[in-house]
Design a protein around this motif. Structure first.
Motif, mmCIF file in Angstrom:
data_model
loop_
_atom_site.group_PDB
_atom_site.id
_atom_site.type_symbol
_atom_site.label_atom_id
_atom_site.label_comp_id
_atom_site.label_asym_id
_atom_site.label_seq_id
_atom_site.Cartn_x
_atom_site.Cartn_y
_atom_site.Cartn_z
ATOM 1 N N GLN A 16 0.834 -1.209 0.000
ATOM 2 C CA GLN A 16 0.000 0.000 0.000
ATOM 3 C C GLN A 16 0.867 1.257 0.000
ATOM 4 O O GLN A 16 0.555 2.234 -0.684
ATOM 5 C CB GLN A 16 -0.937 -0.009 1.205
ATOM 6 N N ALA A 20 0.984 4.074 -2.968
ATOM 7 C CA ALA A 20 0.723 5.492 -2.660
ATOM 8 C C ALA A 20 1.882 6.369 -3.119
ATOM 9 O O ALA A 20 1.672 7.455 -3.681
ATOM 10 C CB ALA A 20 0.480 5.668 -1.164
ATOM 11 N N GLN A 23 1.947 6.866 -6.890
ATOM 12 C CA GLN A 23 0.921 7.783 -7.401
ATOM 13 C C GLN A 23 1.420 9.224 -7.383
ATOM 14 O O GLN A 23 0.975 10.039 -8.176
ATOM 15 C CB GLN A 23 -0.367 7.648 -6.599
ATOM 16 N N ARG A 26 1.309 12.698 -2.761
ATOM 17 C CA ARG A 26 1.535 12.939 -1.340
ATOM 18 C C ARG A 26 2.428 14.163 -1.174
ATOM 19 O O ARG A 26 3.251 14.464 -2.027
ATOM 20 C CB ARG A 26 2.251 11.743 -0.724
#
Length: 75
Positions: A16, A20, A23, A26
């Motif tokens: 996970q 993240a 992507q 953040r």
């Protein structure tokens, strides 16, 4: 007393975190915290696998004693 996460749970958490981070949406601070957590998880998973390999590299003898198994892959 806190219950320690299983190997599978840690692996899922690492997956996970990687997803993240890939992507890219953040903040830098969050990404750094996630990265540090991921590195810690990866090291812990690697240690667990190394310990499992050591355990599996032993063979039970007829008298109940353990002996080392000859491994064919020396990587």
């Amino acid at each position: 007393m806190t219950e320690q996460a299983s190997f599978e749970e840690k692996l899922k958490q690492l997956d996970q975190i990687v997803t993240a981070l890939e992507q890219g949406n953040r903040s830098l601070e969050t990404a750094l915290v996630d990265f540090k957590t991921g590195v810690t998880l990866a090291k812990d998973l690697q240690k667990t696998l190394a310990e499992a390999e050591k355990t599996l590299a032993k063979v039970m003898q007829d008298d109940g004693s353990m002996t080392n198994l000859e491994l064919t892959n020396n990587d």
